[in-house]
Design a protein around this motif. Sequence first.
Motif, PDB file in Angstrom:
ATOM      1  N   GLU A  10      15.134  45.364  12.200  1.00 52.45           N
ATOM      2  CA  GLU A  10      16.480  45.845  12.538  1.00 52.45           C
ATOM      3  C   GLU A  10      16.488  47.286  13.046  1.00 52.45           C
ATOM      4  O   GLU A  10      17.479  47.723  13.630  1.00 52.45           O
ATOM      5  N   ASP A  11      15.391  48.028  12.866  1.00 56.95           N
ATOM      6  CA  ASP A  11      15.339  49.409  13.363  1.00 56.95           C
ATOM      7  C   ASP A  11      14.957  49.478  14.836  1.00 56.95           C
ATOM      8  O   ASP A  11      15.047  50.534  15.452  1.00 56.95           O
ATOM      9  N   GLN A  12      14.472  48.367  15.370  1.00 54.73           N
ATOM     10  CA  GLN A  12      13.936  48.413  16.732  1.00 54.73           C
ATOM     11  C   GLN A  12      15.069  48.331  17.754  1.00 54.73           C
ATOM     12  O   GLN A  12      15.978  47.518  17.602  1.00 54.73           O
ATOM     13  N   SER A  61      25.277  52.712   7.987  1.00 54.11           N
ATOM     14  CA  SER A  61      26.248  51.833   7.298  1.00 54.11           C
ATOM     15  C   SER A  61      26.053  50.358   7.588  1.00 54.11           C
ATOM     16  O   SER A  61      26.506  49.510   6.801  1.00 54.11           O
ATOM     17  N   GLY A  62      25.453  50.006   8.727  1.00 55.81           N
ATOM     18  CA  GLY A  62      25.231  48.590   9.053  1.00 55.81           C
ATOM     19  C   GLY A  62      26.523  47.805   9.013  1.00 55.81           C
ATOM     20  O   GLY A  62      27.508  48.126   9.687  1.00 55.81           O
ATOM     21  N   GLY A  63      26.575  46.752   8.181  1.00 55.07           N
ATOM     22  CA  GLY A  63      27.783  45.925   8.064  1.00 55.07           C
ATOM     23  C   GLY A  63      28.806  46.527   7.110  1.00 55.07           C
ATOM     24  O   GLY A  63      29.790  45.868   6.773  1.00 55.07           O
ATOM     25  N   GLY A  64      28.572  47.742   6.653  1.00 50.61           N
ATOM     26  CA  GLY A  64      29.518  48.409   5.753  1.00 50.61           C
ATOM     27  C   GLY A  64      28.945  48.570   4.356  1.00 50.61           C
ATOM     28  O   GLY A  64      29.473  49.323   3.540  1.00 50.61           O
ATOM     29  N   GLY A  65      27.874  47.822   4.070  1.00 52.63           N
ATOM     30  CA  GLY A  65      27.225  47.939   2.762  1.00 52.63           C
ATOM     31  C   GLY A  65      28.225  47.718   1.637  1.00 52.63           C
ATOM     32  O   GLY A  65      29.072  46.844   1.717  1.00 52.63           O
ATOM     33  N   PRO A  66      28.132  48.545   0.583  1.00 49.18           N
ATOM     34  CA  PRO A  66      28.980  48.291  -0.592  1.00 49.18           C
ATOM     35  C   PRO A  66      30.385  48.868  -0.476  1.00 49.18           C
ATOM     36  O   PRO A  66      31.165  48.756  -1.417  1.00 49.18           O
ATOM     37  N   MET A 128      24.118  57.344   1.620  1.00 50.77           N
ATOM     38  CA  MET A 128      23.218  56.386   2.295  1.00 50.77           C
ATOM     39  C   MET A 128      22.901  55.285   1.292  1.00 50.77           C
ATOM     40  O   MET A 128      22.336  55.555   0.225  1.00 50.77           O
ATOM     41  N   PHE A 129      23.292  54.063   1.622  1.00 50.59           N
ATOM     42  CA  PHE A 129      23.008  52.924   0.752  1.00 50.59           C
ATOM     43  C   PHE A 129      21.955  52.039   1.415  1.00 50.59           C
ATOM     44  O   PHE A 129      22.127  51.620   2.571  1.00 50.59           O
ATOM     45  N   SER A 130      20.899  51.742   0.708  1.00 54.27           N
ATOM     46  CA  SER A 130      19.829  50.839   1.174  1.00 54.27           C
ATOM     47  C   SER A 130      19.316  51.232   2.552  1.00 54.27           C
ATOM     48  O   SER A 130      18.917  50.369   3.333  1.00 54.27           O
TER      49      SER A 130
HETATM   50  C1  LIG Z   1      19.227  47.899   5.510  1.00 56.34           C
HETATM   51  S1  LIG Z   1      20.539  48.428   6.541  1.00 56.34           S
HETATM   52  C2  LIG Z   1      21.655  49.023   5.328  1.00 56.34           C
HETATM   53  C3  LIG Z   1      23.073  48.877   5.760  1.00 56.34           C
HETATM   54  C4  LIG Z   1      24.126  49.243   4.704  1.00 56.34           C
HETATM   55  N1  LIG Z   1      24.059  50.629   4.310  1.00 56.34           N
HETATM   56  C5  LIG Z   1      24.065  48.322   3.514  1.00 56.34           C
HETATM   57  O1  LIG Z   1      23.973  48.821   2.372  1.00 56.34           O
HETATM   58  O2  LIG Z   1      24.189  47.108   3.682  1.00 56.34           O
HETATM   59  C6  LIG Z   1      19.913  49.921   7.265  1.00 56.34           C
HETATM   60  C7  LIG Z   1      20.772  50.468   8.385  1.00 56.34           C
HETATM   61  O3  LIG Z   1      20.184  51.701   8.820  1.00 56.34           O
HETATM   62  C8  LIG Z   1      20.454  51.819  10.200  1.00 56.34           C
HETATM   63  N2  LIG Z   1      19.565  52.840  10.778  1.00 56.34           N
HETATM   64  C9  LIG Z   1      18.237  52.738  11.072  1.00 56.34           C
HETATM   65  N3  LIG Z   1      17.789  53.898  11.600  1.00 56.34           N
HETATM   66  C10 LIG Z   1      18.851  54.746  11.616  1.00 56.34           C
HETATM   67  C11 LIG Z   1      19.040  56.107  12.027  1.00 56.34           C
HETATM   68  N4  LIG Z   1      18.027  56.843  12.547  1.00 56.34           N
HETATM   69  N5  LIG Z   1      20.250  56.675  11.898  1.00 56.34           N
HETATM   70  C12 LIG Z   1      21.290  55.970  11.384  1.00 56.34           C
HETATM   71  N6  LIG Z   1      21.195  54.686  10.982  1.00 56.34           N
HETATM   72  C13 LIG Z   1      19.983  54.078  11.093  1.00 56.34           C
HETATM   73  C14 LIG Z   1      20.226  50.406  10.734  1.00 56.34           C
HETATM   74  O4  LIG Z   1      20.888  50.224  11.978  1.00 56.34           O
HETATM   75  C15 LIG Z   1      20.862  49.562   9.609  1.00 56.34           C
HETATM   76  O5  LIG Z   1      22.210  49.278   9.887  1.00 56.34           O
END
Ligand SMILES: C[S@@+](CC[C@H](N)C(=O)[O-])C[C@H]1O[C@@H](n2cnc3c(N)ncnc32)[C@H](O)[C@@H]1O
Length: 259
Positions: A10-12, A61-66, A128-130
């Motif tokens: 997901e980081d790519q 935040s991705g999908g909004g997390g918690p 920052m969550f997860s």
């Molecule tokens: C595992 S998800 C966690 C999403 C959310 N916080 C949760 O708890 O469900 C990690 C998130 O980090 C984001 N991410 C990765 N590299 C990042 C960066 N350099 N800056 C900001 N977000 C980043 C990804 O797009 C992804 O949405």
Amino acid sequence: MQRRQWLEIEDQSWCPAFLRDGMTDYLQHVVTVMKPYKCIAPRLQQSISAAKAECVVDLGSGGGGPWLSLYRTLMERSEEKIPVLLTDRFPNEKAARKIEDAALEIRYARIPVDATRVPESLTGFRTMFSSFHHFPPSQAQAILEDAVRQRQGIGIFELTSRQPAQVLSMILVPLFVLLITPFIRPLRLSRLVFTYLLPLIPVAATFDGIVSCLRTYTPDELREMTLSLEGSDYQWQIGQEKLLKGPGAVTYLIGYPMP
Ligand SMILES: C[S@@+](CC[C@H](N)C(=O)[O-])C[C@H]1O[C@@H](n2cnc3c(N)ncnc32)[C@H](O)[C@@H]1O
């Protein structure tokens, strides 16, 4: 177990939005229903209030997390409504609409925000969550340095760990994705196709789950990162909080300047 900085899909930047959003929507659903981060709500609330922060800026935040469930928990204990701004390097547009429709004080920035270079205009207590484990030590350190340089509070929370049992437990992720997907709203055709017909979402979620565990920092490693930070008036709390239900713990690092 030694920390590994392997790649998560997901980081790519080549990862298609349907796949990244499929994974982060799944994660968002699980943490909203299971509420594993509820155990850190009192500590987070006390820190936001001690830092006298007027808003929260969530990174990665991705999908909004918690936040959908956590916001309600925090607000139950608070007299003031604190606005929360969700941000991501790859904003999840559909999740943004769903969260904003929930009519809470939560907004989702539509512009990409890189957690290692937060614009100075985005002031607020950072969370920052997860997601902290995504960053290699130099960038993880830069995230903390940036918060200290801009004199903002920061709270980092991780559910994963490098415990062998937790790494192994990730082999159950495909089963959970298959069982949980029909309950994720809104129902989306792409999610169903890439879960049941061509199961890219369960496969990628399992891969990223395993790598996430292997990348997660221990409390000792987090403590080490704070040692070289400037800002002697920062108060740091680092440790693990046991989940309210079931096995496991949330690893946390919280820091803020004493006002
Ligand atoms: C595992 S998800 C966690 C999403 C959310 N916080 C949760 O708890 O469900 C990690 C998130 O980090 C984001 N991410 C990765 N590299 C990042 C960066 N350099 N800056 C900001 N977000 C980043 C990804 O797009 C992804 O949405």
